[in-house]
Design a protein around this motif. Structure first.
Motif: not given
Length: 372
Positions: A87, A294-295, A323
């Motif tokens: 992350e 990113r997520k 993710r």
């Protein structure tokens, strides 16, 4: 800057990495998910998201003229501790010294083939960093970059388009704002495809919301054609990258991935037929927009899907699995609130963001585009 040759690739390039939706082909070979509705839903998840995993390092003979230069992993901290988690590596941090060197090397390699002025922005540090982070070595990063530039050049000619600084994001924004007359197919998809960018996350970049359960992807493809459907998605992701580019200017940290909220409310058997369309869309997304995500929060997921995900997770690349967050329909969206804050969660999901309406969702009638 010379015109970019559409088909320039390194001699004897490595095989195309198998990732994103293609990775599901490997998983489906396992008896664990041989058939079944939930297996199809898993395929939808992978098809929805642009590729973000790295393929395994390749084995190539190295010479003085051709060395396989590893793309950088996060460096240990000054105190000698462990490298940052995935992350931290993906967002909110500046590029490491090793990553900066990899970006410089990648630029040297790709500029040898020439570049058009129209694509100059894709040679900027933050853009090249996406390709460096998406592949385990410079050779594969270079191949991926060539594929992206060749694809854009080919579509410029096919679409007869003149993208702004190599990006179709400006047209996407202008069409939505009404400052530029939108083509009929764009207006149709804007109304019938419940997928959009809105607000901003804690890093100041847009959030993507996609309501799979209320999407009739086959109906949209039938009415406007796959090419226009694909073009719509590319324009949206280019718009995202344009806004990230503005955000990154003058900043010490580098952000290029965003949060995606995928709503599975209403997902049923009919959506299994759409997995093929999702896969075809993802093939290009993973080339043009690596490290886009990113997520990913999959909300309102069926209990059976959440259970299957727990079984599959050990077989999935750790960077990819980290993710994706599965939230069952019976669970709260606390994880989404923690990541975005209530002010960036739509009101229909329990937040206070009022700028996004809940999609109505219905099957697209045959002939709807002609009648519009």
């Amino acid at each position: 800057l010379k015109p970019f040759p559409a088909a320039v690739l390194p001699r004897n390039p490595p095989p195309a990495p198998r990732c994103g939706p293609v990775a599901m082909e490997r998983l489906q070979d396992q008896p664990l998910i041989a058939g079944g509705a939930t297996a199809g839903l898993v395929a939808l998840v992978f098809a929805l998201r642009p590729c973000c995993r790295r393929s395994r390092p390749i084995s190539l003979p190295t010479t003085a003229a051709q060395k396989v230069v590893p793309c950088a992993e996060p460096e240990p901290d000054a105190a000698g501790g462990d490298a940052p988690a995935a992350e931290d590596h993906l967002s909110g941090k500046g590029a490491s010294v090793a990553e900066q060197a990899a970006v410089a090397e990648l630029r040297r390699q790709v500029l040898r083939a020439g570049a058009s002025k129209a694509d100059a922005r894709w040679y900027e540090d933050a853009e090249l960093l996406r390709f460096v982070r998406a592949r385990p070595n410079i050779v594969e990063a270079e191949v991926l970059f060539y594929e992206a530039m060749a694809w854009r050049e080919g579509r410029r000619q096919l679409w007869g388009a003149n993208p702004t600084e190599g990006s179709y994001g400006a047209d996407y924004d202008a069409f939505l704002a009404g400052t530029k007359l939108a083509p009929d197919w764009f207006a149709f998809l804007s109304k019938n495809l419940p997928q959009t960018l809105y607000g901003s996350d804690r890093f100041g970049v847009p959030i993507m919301y996609s309501h799979v359960g209320r999407t009739d992807l086959l109906g949209c493809e039938r009415e406007v054609g796959f090419e226009n459907l694909q073009r719509f998605g590319i324009m949206m992701n280019d718009s995202f990258l344009d806004k990230v580019r503005l955000r990154n200017k003058g900043q010490s940290d580098v952000v290029h991935g965003g949060v995606v909220v995928v709503d599975f409310e209403g997902v049923g058997v009919r959506h299994l037929r759409e997995a093929g369309v999702f896969n075809r869309l993802a093939v290009v997304a993973k080339i043009l927009h690596p490290e886009r995500q990113r997520k990913c929060f999959i909300i309102n997921a069926p209990s059976s899907f959440a259970a299957l995900w727990r079984l599959l997770q050990p077989f999935i690349d750790p960077r990819t699995a980290a993710r994706i967050h599965i939230i069952r329909a019976s669970q709260s969206n606390a994880l989404v609130f923690d990541e975005l804050g209530a002010e960036n969660v739509p009101t229909f999901l329990g937040g206070s963001f009022e700028g996004l309406r809940q999609p109505e969702g219905s099957l697209v009638p045959v002939g709807a585009f002609k009648e519009a």
